[in-house]
Motif scaffolding. Structure first.
Motif, PDB file in Angstrom:
ATOM      1  N   GLN A 103     -23.214  32.249 -34.728  1.00 31.89           N
ATOM      2  CA  GLN A 103     -24.475  32.148 -35.461  1.00 31.89           C
ATOM      3  C   GLN A 103     -25.340  31.031 -34.884  1.00 31.89           C
ATOM      4  N   PHE A 104     -24.732  29.936 -34.525  1.00 25.88           N
ATOM      5  CA  PHE A 104     -25.478  28.811 -33.957  1.00 25.88           C
ATOM      6  C   PHE A 104     -26.084  29.192 -32.608  1.00 25.88           C
ATOM      7  N   THR A 105     -25.290  29.851 -31.763  1.00 29.07           N
ATOM      8  CA  THR A 105     -25.754  30.197 -30.417  1.00 29.07           C
ATOM      9  C   THR A 105     -26.817  31.282 -30.432  1.00 29.07           C
ATOM     10  N   MET A 106     -26.602  32.330 -31.212  1.00 30.32           N
ATOM     11  CA  MET A 106     -27.460  33.505 -31.127  1.00 30.32           C
ATOM     12  C   MET A 106     -28.694  33.429 -32.024  1.00 30.32           C
ATOM     13  N   VAL A 107     -28.693  32.541 -33.002  1.00 30.18           N
ATOM     14  CA  VAL A 107     -29.849  32.466 -33.908  1.00 30.18           C
ATOM     15  C   VAL A 107     -30.408  31.048 -33.970  1.00 30.18           C
ATOM     16  N   PHE A 108     -29.635  30.112 -34.507  1.00 34.22           N
ATOM     17  CA  PHE A 108     -30.162  28.773 -34.789  1.00 34.22           C
ATOM     18  C   PHE A 108     -30.576  28.041 -33.514  1.00 34.22           C
ATOM     19  N   ASN A 109     -29.720  28.023 -32.512  1.00 33.29           N
ATOM     20  CA  ASN A 109     -30.030  27.306 -31.275  1.00 33.29           C
ATOM     21  C   ASN A 109     -31.176  27.978 -30.518  1.00 33.29           C
ATOM     22  N   ARG A 110     -31.327  29.264 -30.732  1.00 36.04           N
ATOM     23  CA  ARG A 110     -32.368  30.015 -30.026  1.00 36.04           C
ATOM     24  C   ARG A 110     -33.751  29.703 -30.574  1.00 36.04           C
ATOM     25  N   TYR A 111     -33.854  29.564 -31.893  1.00 38.94           N
ATOM     26  CA  TYR A 111     -35.143  29.295 -32.526  1.00 38.94           C
ATOM     27  C   TYR A 111     -35.268  27.848 -33.012  1.00 38.94           C
ATOM     28  N   ASN A 112     -34.132  27.132 -33.047  1.00 42.56           N
ATOM     29  CA  ASN A 112     -34.074  25.788 -33.621  1.00 42.56           C
ATOM     30  C   ASN A 112     -34.469  25.783 -35.098  1.00 42.56           C
ATOM     31  N   LYS A 113     -34.246  26.903 -35.746  1.00 41.74           N
ATOM     32  CA  LYS A 113     -34.481  27.037 -37.189  1.00 41.74           C
ATOM     33  C   LYS A 113     -33.751  28.296 -37.655  1.00 41.74           C
ATOM     34  N   TYR A 114     -34.071  28.772 -38.842  1.00 39.98           N
ATOM     35  CA  TYR A 114     -33.403  29.936 -39.434  1.00 39.98           C
ATOM     36  C   TYR A 114     -31.908  29.674 -39.602  1.00 39.98           C
ATOM     37  N   SER A 115     -31.602  28.673 -40.394  1.00 44.13           N
ATOM     38  CA  SER A 115     -30.203  28.324 -40.649  1.00 44.13           C
ATOM     39  C   SER A 115     -29.599  29.146 -41.775  1.00 44.13           C
ATOM     40  N   ASP A 116     -30.376  30.056 -42.360  1.00 48.19           N
ATOM     41  CA  ASP A 116     -29.872  30.787 -43.522  1.00 48.19           C
ATOM     42  C   ASP A 116     -29.209  32.109 -43.163  1.00 48.19           C
ATOM     43  N   THR A 117     -28.824  32.279 -41.891  1.00 48.86           N
ATOM     44  CA  THR A 117     -28.108  33.502 -41.528  1.00 48.86           C
ATOM     45  C   THR A 117     -26.621  33.410 -41.855  1.00 48.86           C
ATOM     46  N   LEU A 164     -23.568  30.571 -43.971  1.00 52.23           N
ATOM     47  CA  LEU A 164     -23.325  29.332 -44.705  1.00 52.23           C
ATOM     48  C   LEU A 164     -22.910  28.192 -43.786  1.00 52.23           C
ATOM     49  N   MET A 165     -22.155  28.489 -42.723  1.00 52.74           N
ATOM     50  CA  MET A 165     -21.701  27.433 -41.833  1.00 52.74           C
ATOM     51  C   MET A 165     -22.861  26.782 -41.085  1.00 52.74           C
ATOM     52  N   VAL A 166     -23.852  27.584 -40.703  1.00 57.93           N
ATOM     53  CA  VAL A 166     -25.009  27.040 -40.002  1.00 57.93           C
ATOM     54  C   VAL A 166     -25.881  26.249 -40.975  1.00 57.93           C
ATOM     55  N   TYR A 167     -26.002  26.750 -42.192  1.00 53.42           N
ATOM     56  CA  TYR A 167     -26.775  26.036 -43.209  1.00 53.42           C
ATOM     57  C   TYR A 167     -26.117  24.699 -43.530  1.00 53.42           C
ATOM     58  N   LEU A 168     -24.785  24.711 -43.585  1.00 48.11           N
ATOM     59  CA  LEU A 168     -24.033  23.457 -43.799  1.00 48.11           C
ATOM     60  C   LEU A 168     -24.305  22.482 -42.649  1.00 48.11           C
ATOM     61  N   TYR A 169     -24.260  22.990 -41.426  1.00 50.79           N
ATOM     62  CA  TYR A 169     -24.510  22.142 -40.254  1.00 50.79           C
ATOM     63  C   TYR A 169     -25.894  21.498 -40.325  1.00 50.79           C
ATOM     64  N   GLU A 170     -26.902  22.293 -40.681  1.00 53.36           N
ATOM     65  CA  GLU A 170     -28.258  21.761 -40.744  1.00 53.36           C
ATOM     66  C   GLU A 170     -28.376  20.655 -41.788  1.00 53.36           C
ATOM     67  N   LYS A 171     -27.816  20.879 -42.973  1.00 55.29           N
ATOM     68  CA  LYS A 171     -27.894  19.874 -44.032  1.00 55.29           C
ATOM     69  C   LYS A 171     -27.127  18.609 -43.666  1.00 55.29           C
ATOM     70  N   ALA A 172     -25.974  18.785 -42.996  1.00 57.82           N
ATOM     71  CA  ALA A 172     -25.121  17.630 -42.698  1.00 57.82           C
ATOM     72  C   ALA A 172     -25.624  16.824 -41.509  1.00 57.82           C
ATOM     73  N   PHE A 173     -26.054  17.499 -40.438  1.00 53.63           N
ATOM     74  CA  PHE A 173     -26.308  16.786 -39.189  1.00 53.63           C
ATOM     75  C   PHE A 173     -27.782  16.721 -38.795  1.00 53.63           C
ATOM     76  N   ARG A 174     -28.621  17.523 -39.421  1.00 49.18           N
ATOM     77  CA  ARG A 174     -30.057  17.374 -39.175  1.00 49.18           C
ATOM     78  C   ARG A 174     -30.700  16.514 -40.255  1.00 49.18           C
ATOM     79  N   TYR A 175     -30.331  16.784 -41.520  1.00 49.42           N
ATOM     80  CA  TYR A 175     -30.906  16.029 -42.632  1.00 49.42           C
ATOM     81  C   TYR A 175     -29.969  14.949 -43.163  1.00 49.42           C
ATOM     82  N   LEU A 176     -28.745  14.869 -42.607  1.00 49.65           N
ATOM     83  CA  LEU A 176     -27.764  13.842 -42.975  1.00 49.65           C
ATOM     84  C   LEU A 176     -27.479  13.790 -44.468  1.00 49.65           C
ATOM     85  N   ASP A 177     -27.546  14.942 -45.110  1.00 44.35           N
ATOM     86  CA  ASP A 177     -27.268  15.030 -46.552  1.00 44.35           C
ATOM     87  C   ASP A 177     -25.818  15.479 -46.731  1.00 44.35           C
ATOM     88  N   MET A 178     -24.898  14.540 -46.587  1.00 46.48           N
ATOM     89  CA  MET A 178     -23.476  14.867 -46.603  1.00 46.48           C
ATOM     90  C   MET A 178     -22.996  15.334 -47.976  1.00 46.48           C
TER      91      MET A 178
END
Length: 299
Positions: free
Chosen positions: A236-250, A252-266
């Motif tokens: 999911q990270f390679t084919m969607v999120f990393n490609r557009y640098n957004k759309y983390s809602d495809t 749950l794991m990618v959405y978790l990654y965005e909240k944890a490591f982009r917004y630092l909301d652990m």
């Protein structure tokens, strides 16, 4: 008495590395994650207990709901196909042994298993190259025949999640197929010979001998497929999120990654992690409860 103590000590010493690893790498992080899920923790400041505020935010988060729905859709497509298709290919590979011998059989096995070897970054980039809406080779072929494009990996299209699930099946097919292949080779050949003497057709042998005796292997593949479906981060990270640098809602794991490591909301990310974990455990427990109805172990 001394011998028994020595044997017990030896046994504990052998399992000690695993127990230490399990405690350090799983139990402690899981306990910390459970604690953080009840806090407001932005990494740069100490965690502050906020009760169920993270859960309330989660229930009102439309992006989380979309990711939750997409994760389940992905799992419902991926798991049945990942269980059934490798079995079909394993049976075909077993029967192909009559026509391919020696190096020919080794090459055939390598061809089947090859998709499991490259990383998801390599596989994902290849499939983007094939299926991308604008530059994809598949859509280029469709246009050449006067057909309209299909938005296989188009964001917001109804084909995105099925396409991702089918690509995941393609990559995991070889690994699951060889698990089935090993299981098929463990079925006594005498059973098939007796059935053939009795005039049992190939389809009846598959249904009455192969499938029941292979059910423990099938059960293992089901559990592995469920785990893979709810942990499909790399793809999911390679084919969607990393490609557009957004759309983390495809997923749950990618959405978790965005909240944890982009917004630092652990704290919020910990709640998402526990929701995903509980979903996976719930499905796994359901399969465990139902296994007595269809899994047949040799006595």
């Amino acid at each position: 008495m001394r011998r028994r103590f020595t044997d017990s000590l030896t046994g504990y010493l052998f399992i000690a590395p695993y127990l230490v690893g399990a405690v350090v790498l799983f139990v402690i992080p899981a306990a910390m994650s459970l604690y953080y899920s009840f806090t407001r923790f932005k990494v740069i400041s100490p965690p502050e207990f906020n009760g169920l505020d993270n859960v309330r935010m989660l229930l009102n988060d439309s992006s989380f709901m979309t990711a939750f729905k997409n994760t389940w859709q992905f799992a419902l497509i991926y798991v049945p196909i990942q269980v059934a298709l490798p079995l079909l290919f394993a049976v075909m590979l077993t029967y192909s042994g009559r026509f391919f011998k020696g190096k020919g059989m080794a090459v055939l096995r390598a061809v089947y298993y090859f998709p499991a070897v490259p990383s998801w970054f390599v596989v994902g980039m290849v499939w983007i190259w094939l299926l991308a809406p604008e530059i994809g080779i598949v859509n280029g072929i469709l246009r050449a025949f006067g057909m309209s494009d299909i938005a296989f990996l188009g964001i917001g299209s109804g084909t995105l999640i099925p396409a991702l699930a089918l690509v995941a099946v393609w990559k995991g097919l070889g690994y699951a197929m060889f698990i089935y292949y090993i299981g098929l080779n463990n079925i006594p050949e005498s059973l098939y010979e007796s059935a053939e003497i009795d005039g049992v057709t190939r389809w009846q042998r598959l249904r009455s001998i192969t499938v029941p005796l292979l059910s423990p292997t099938t059960f293992l593949v089901v559990i592995m497929s469920i785990s893979s479906a709810f942990q499909a981060f790399d793809q999911q990270f390679t084919m969607v999120f990393n490609r557009y640098n957004k759309y983390s809602d495809t997923h749950l794991m990618v959405y978790l990654y965005e909240k944890a490591f982009r917004y630092l909301d652990m704290g919020y990310a910990s709640v998402i992690a526990w929701v995903s974990f509980l979903c996976m455990i719930a499905v796994t427990l359901l399969v465990l409860l139902l296994q007595k109805r269809w899994v047949h172990y040799e006595e």
